[in-house]
Design an enzyme around this catalytic site. Structure first.
Site, PDB file in Angstrom:
ATOM      1  N   ASP A  98       0.939  -0.976   0.009  1.00  0.00           N
ATOM      2  CA  ASP A  98      -0.145  -0.193   0.002  1.00  0.00           C
ATOM      3  C   ASP A  98       0.914   1.361  -0.055  1.00  0.00           C
ATOM      4  O   ASP A  98       2.092   1.204   0.563  1.00  0.00           O
ATOM      5  CB  ASP A  98      -0.773  -0.060   1.291  1.00  0.00           C
ATOM      6  CG  ASP A  98      -2.139  -0.670   1.103  1.00  0.00           C
ATOM      7  OD1 ASP A  98      -2.503  -0.830  -0.280  1.00  0.00           O
ATOM      8  OD2 ASP A  98      -3.195  -0.601   2.050  1.00  0.00           O
ATOM      9  N   LYS A 146      -3.226   3.310  -3.225  1.00  0.00           N
ATOM     10  CA  LYS A 146      -4.496   4.200  -3.665  1.00  0.00           C
ATOM     11  C   LYS A 146      -4.218   5.558  -3.020  1.00  0.00           C
ATOM     12  O   LYS A 146      -3.747   5.720  -1.941  1.00  0.00           O
ATOM     13  CB  LYS A 146      -5.647   3.474  -2.858  1.00  0.00           C
ATOM     14  CG  LYS A 146      -6.070   2.206  -3.357  1.00  0.00           C
ATOM     15  CD  LYS A 146      -7.124   1.656  -2.650  1.00  0.00           C
ATOM     16  CE  LYS A 146      -7.695   0.298  -3.169  1.00  0.00           C
ATOM     17  NZ  LYS A 146      -8.810  -0.119  -2.779  1.00  0.00           N
TER      18      LYS A 146
END
Length: 429
Positions: free
Chosen positions: A204, A230
């Protein structure tokens, strides 16, 4: 003899007869280790200590109650002396040498044909250390290696697919690892260990990026890193694509670590990923992490509960659920991913009954060198944030606990005294 003329190896003694001469504490330890290796153990000694006696009474070894005789070496694959009498041990060692039986002479390591290392096992890894005949030094080194393995400081990744696993068991599996708020020291020991074992790391954007830098390069035997970070309006991979990556990599036989920021089950969609893996027959382990909802406020010296100020807190994502929360400054509200809708959140909180003087803190990049803390009130925080350019990742804290922060203005601290010295300040929290 020095360590230079040793040839390190491991013996497979399963089902093979071995001899231990002596039955004191050292003999008991050596006999137990040989039994653990599956050897058929015979102990020769006229008397025995409690350790050997218990093993004999349990039927785990054969105890011959007499002095050693040369014939005891017949058919033996390996011998260990531990009588504590150098002349007896030397005789056993000489007899073994003549019969080409490897023998450890506990009385004289320099004359011993074989040495017993300080050893331990971590999962399917065996550590064995010789240290120039110094057993305490060998043990200290062994213990340090064990600690490094257990804490993920040494690479545990398998390079032979399925090596060390039971027959028929697939190597592929997924671990959802909470990496904490960003500081590499705030990941759990289990999380570090799994990173050391990983073939693939699915990373991530908000995870502890420093941990990725510590991993060996894939060309040097390290794991392959797949970036799926993200950011608002800029996703490298959709959640469906991430789910598919985890399953595909595990089904290819890889140990996959999904490295996430904070805790995978606190607004991290870890539950969705675990469910998808299980639906597709992939074994999944969940490793909790230090959630940013609590740890990032702590980085700014803000406890989410504090005696006399707050006895509860709520964690939300800064959207419409704000209207359902208690509208009291003694109930802490923690907003995650709330920067973009800060004006909207402030409006809802005030409409819900919170006074404009309610303290608010925004902690950006908590636990990193770029950490920044902005403190104001519901009446001022939106303009303050716009003026300094507050950006994600950030955690927003609303409530009187903000007064505890060392970053709080002096007038906040003055008001704090009246809050914590009033009724109820002795109640447990």
């Amino acid at each position: 003899m020095s360590g230079r003329d040793l040839f390190p190896t491991s013996l497979r003694l399963l089902g093979k007869p071995v001899l231990v001469v002596g039955a004191g504490r050292v003999a008991a330890r050596r006999a137990q280790a040989l039994l653990d290796a599956g050897a058929v153990v015979t102990v020769v000694a006229p008397a025995a200590g409690d350790g050997v006696a218990r093993l004999a009474d349990a039927g785990l070894l054969t105890w011959v109650r007499r002095e050693y005789a040369t014939e005891d070496l017949e058919g033996v694959w390996f011998a260990q002396t531990a009588t504590g009498v150098p002349t007896v041990d030397a005789r056993v060692a000489a007899d073994a040498e003549e019969r080409r039986v490897w023998c450890v002479n506990a009385s004289d390591h320099e004359a011993s044909a074989a040495w017993t290392p300080a050893s331990a096992r971590v999962d399917d890894v065996t550590i064995a250390v010789n240290a120039g005949g110094d057993p305490r030094r060998a043990k200290a080194l062994k213990d340090a290696i064990v600690l490094a393995l257990k804490t993920g400081r040494l690479p545990l990744r398998r390079h032979r697919r399925g090596a060390g696993l039971p027959a028929g068991q697939a190597a592929g599996r997924v671990a959802l690892v909470g990496g904490g708020p960003g500081d590499v020291g705030l990941i759990t020991v289990r999380g570090r260990q799994l990173l050391a074992e990983a073939d693939v790391v699915v990373a991530d954007r908000l995870g502890p990026r420093g941990l990725l830098e510590e991993l060996p390069d894939s060309a040097a035997g390290g794991p392959r890193v797949v970036e799926v970070g993200k950011a608002p309006g800029a996703h490298q991979a959709t959640q469906d694509e991430i789910n598919r990556i985890l399953v595909d990599e595990a089904q290819a036989g890889n140990v996959v670590v999904r490295l996430k920021g904070g805790d995978p089950y606190v607004l991290g969609r870890g539950g969705e990923e675990a469910e998808f893996c299980r639906e597709h027959g992939v074994d999944v382990e969940v490793v909790p992490g230090v959630t940013s909802a609590i740890s990032v406020p702590a980085a700014a010296g803000i406890p989410v509960t504090h005696r006399g100020l707050a006895t509860g807190f709520s964690v939300v994502t800064g959207h419409d659920e704000l209207a359902e929360l208690p509208a009291r400054p003694d109930h802490t509200i923690v907003l995650l991913m709330g920067v973009r809708r800060l004006w909207h959140s402030v409006k809802h909180l005030r409409q819900n009954g919170l006074a404009p003087e309610t303290p608010v803190a925004i902690v950006e990049n908590g636990w990193t060198p770029d950490q920044r803390v902005t403190i104001g009130t519901l009446g001022t925080i939106a303009e303050q944030a716009a003026a300094v350019g507050v950006a994600n990742p950030a955690v927003i804290v609303v409530g009187d606990v903000v007064r505890v922060s060392p970053y709080a203005p002096a007038n906040f601290r003055e008001h704090l005294f009246s809050k914590t010295s009033g009724p109820g300040h002795d109640q447990p929290n």
